[in-house]
Design a protein around this motif. Structure first.
Motif, mmCIF file in Angstrom:
data_model
loop_
_atom_site.group_PDB
_atom_site.id
_atom_site.type_symbol
_atom_site.label_atom_id
_atom_site.label_comp_id
_atom_site.label_asym_id
_atom_site.label_seq_id
_atom_site.Cartn_x
_atom_site.Cartn_y
_atom_site.Cartn_z
ATOM 1 N N ARG A 1 1.008 -1.073 0.008
ATOM 2 C CA ARG A 1 -0.095 -0.168 0.077
ATOM 3 C C ARG A 1 0.758 1.251 0.005
ATOM 4 O O ARG A 1 0.451 2.338 -0.708
ATOM 5 N N VAL A 2 2.091 1.413 0.668
ATOM 6 C CA VAL A 2 2.831 2.454 0.852
ATOM 7 C C VAL A 2 3.576 2.489 -0.505
ATOM 8 O O VAL A 2 3.679 3.662 -1.234
ATOM 9 N N ASP A 3 3.867 1.391 -1.202
ATOM 10 C CA ASP A 3 4.678 1.435 -2.363
ATOM 11 C C ASP A 3 3.636 2.106 -3.377
ATOM 12 O O ASP A 3 3.983 2.741 -4.362
ATOM 13 N N ALA A 4 2.418 1.712 -3.345
ATOM 14 C CA ALA A 4 1.444 2.116 -4.594
ATOM 15 C C ALA A 4 1.247 3.568 -4.313
ATOM 16 O O ALA A 4 1.046 4.316 -5.276
ATOM 17 N N TYR A 5 1.327 3.983 -3.079
ATOM 18 C CA TYR A 5 0.979 5.686 -2.712
ATOM 19 C C TYR A 5 2.223 6.254 -3.235
ATOM 20 O O TYR A 5 2.341 7.130 -4.022
ATOM 21 N N LEU B 1 15.543 9.577 4.804
ATOM 22 C CA LEU B 1 14.482 8.877 5.485
ATOM 23 C C LEU B 1 14.941 8.567 6.828
ATOM 24 O O LEU B 1 14.050 8.887 7.606
ATOM 25 N N VAL B 2 16.136 8.274 6.937
ATOM 26 C CA VAL B 2 16.625 8.319 8.533
ATOM 27 C C VAL B 2 16.469 9.582 9.224
ATOM 28 O O VAL B 2 16.136 9.743 10.453
ATOM 29 N N ASP C 1 3.196 7.696 11.766
ATOM 30 C CA ASP C 1 4.142 8.506 10.972
ATOM 31 C C ASP C 1 5.564 7.594 10.824
ATOM 32 O O ASP C 1 6.238 7.677 9.949
ATOM 33 N N LEU C 2 5.927 7.204 12.057
ATOM 34 C CA LEU C 2 7.182 6.322 12.216
ATOM 35 C C LEU C 2 7.103 5.129 11.482
ATOM 36 O O LEU C 2 8.075 4.429 10.873
ATOM 37 N N LEU C 3 5.928 4.553 11.474
ATOM 38 C CA LEU C 3 5.857 3.224 10.996
ATOM 39 C C LEU C 3 5.651 3.434 9.203
ATOM 40 O O LEU C 3 6.427 2.752 8.581
ATOM 41 N N PHE C 4 5.223 4.712 8.765
ATOM 42 C CA PHE C 4 5.248 4.923 7.319
ATOM 43 C C PHE C 4 6.542 4.894 6.788
ATOM 44 O O PHE C 4 7.090 4.639 5.690
ATOM 45 N N LEU D 1 9.231 4.163 8.270
ATOM 46 C CA LEU D 1 10.093 2.747 8.180
ATOM 47 C C LEU D 1 9.670 1.957 7.079
ATOM 48 O O LEU D 1 10.680 1.154 6.531
ATOM 49 N N VAL D 2 8.440 1.726 6.707
ATOM 50 C CA VAL D 2 8.101 1.077 5.587
ATOM 51 C C VAL D 2 8.729 1.649 4.325
ATOM 52 O O VAL D 2 8.999 0.991 3.293
ATOM 53 N N CYS D 3 8.660 2.873 4.218
ATOM 54 C CA CYS D 3 9.354 3.497 3.038
ATOM 55 C C CYS D 3 10.859 3.155 2.989
ATOM 56 O O CYS D 3 11.353 2.921 1.918
#
Length: 111
Positions: free
Chosen positions: A12-16, A30-31, A69-72, A74-76
């Motif tokens: 889902r994050v990748d699609a976004y 990202l870090v 937001d942290l999860l997003f 980290l997924v990125c």
């Protein structure tokens, strides 16, 4: 209710992200974003549980959204590096369940 796998979250994050020309930020960016988001969570935790309360009239934050937001981010980071978060989570839990299995006092079963 269907369980949501981390692989589904990653898709889902990748699609976004894929809808934008810029794509994923580079790992150092990202870090840095991860640090910024962690700071926002730390501020919210401090206001809720620490001695420094919010100023009168200051809006109440949402810890859940700061964690999200942290999860997003980290997924990125995981997606940008081609990591499988289901595998990362499985390996991490195996490490904790092995290394720390006797570290804490276990709850006794209810009678």
């Amino acid at each position: 209710m269907d369980s949501l796998r981390l692989r589904d979250v990653q898709a889902r994050v990748d699609a976004y992200i894929s809808q934008f020309e810029e794509g994923y930020f580079d790992p150092p960016t990202l870090v840095n974003r991860l640090c910024e988001e962690l700071g926002e969570l730390a501020r919210e935790v401090s206001h809720r549980f620490g001695p420094k309360k919010k100023k009168p009239g200051e809006a109440e934050g949402e810890m859940e959204l700061e964690i999200g937001d942290l999860l997003f981010v980290l997924v990125c980071l995981s997606n940008s590096q081609g990591y499988d978060m289901d595998d990362i989570f499985r390996r991490t839990m195996e490490k904790y369940e092995t290394r720390d299995k006797d570290r804490w006092t276990r709850k006794r079963p209810a009678p």
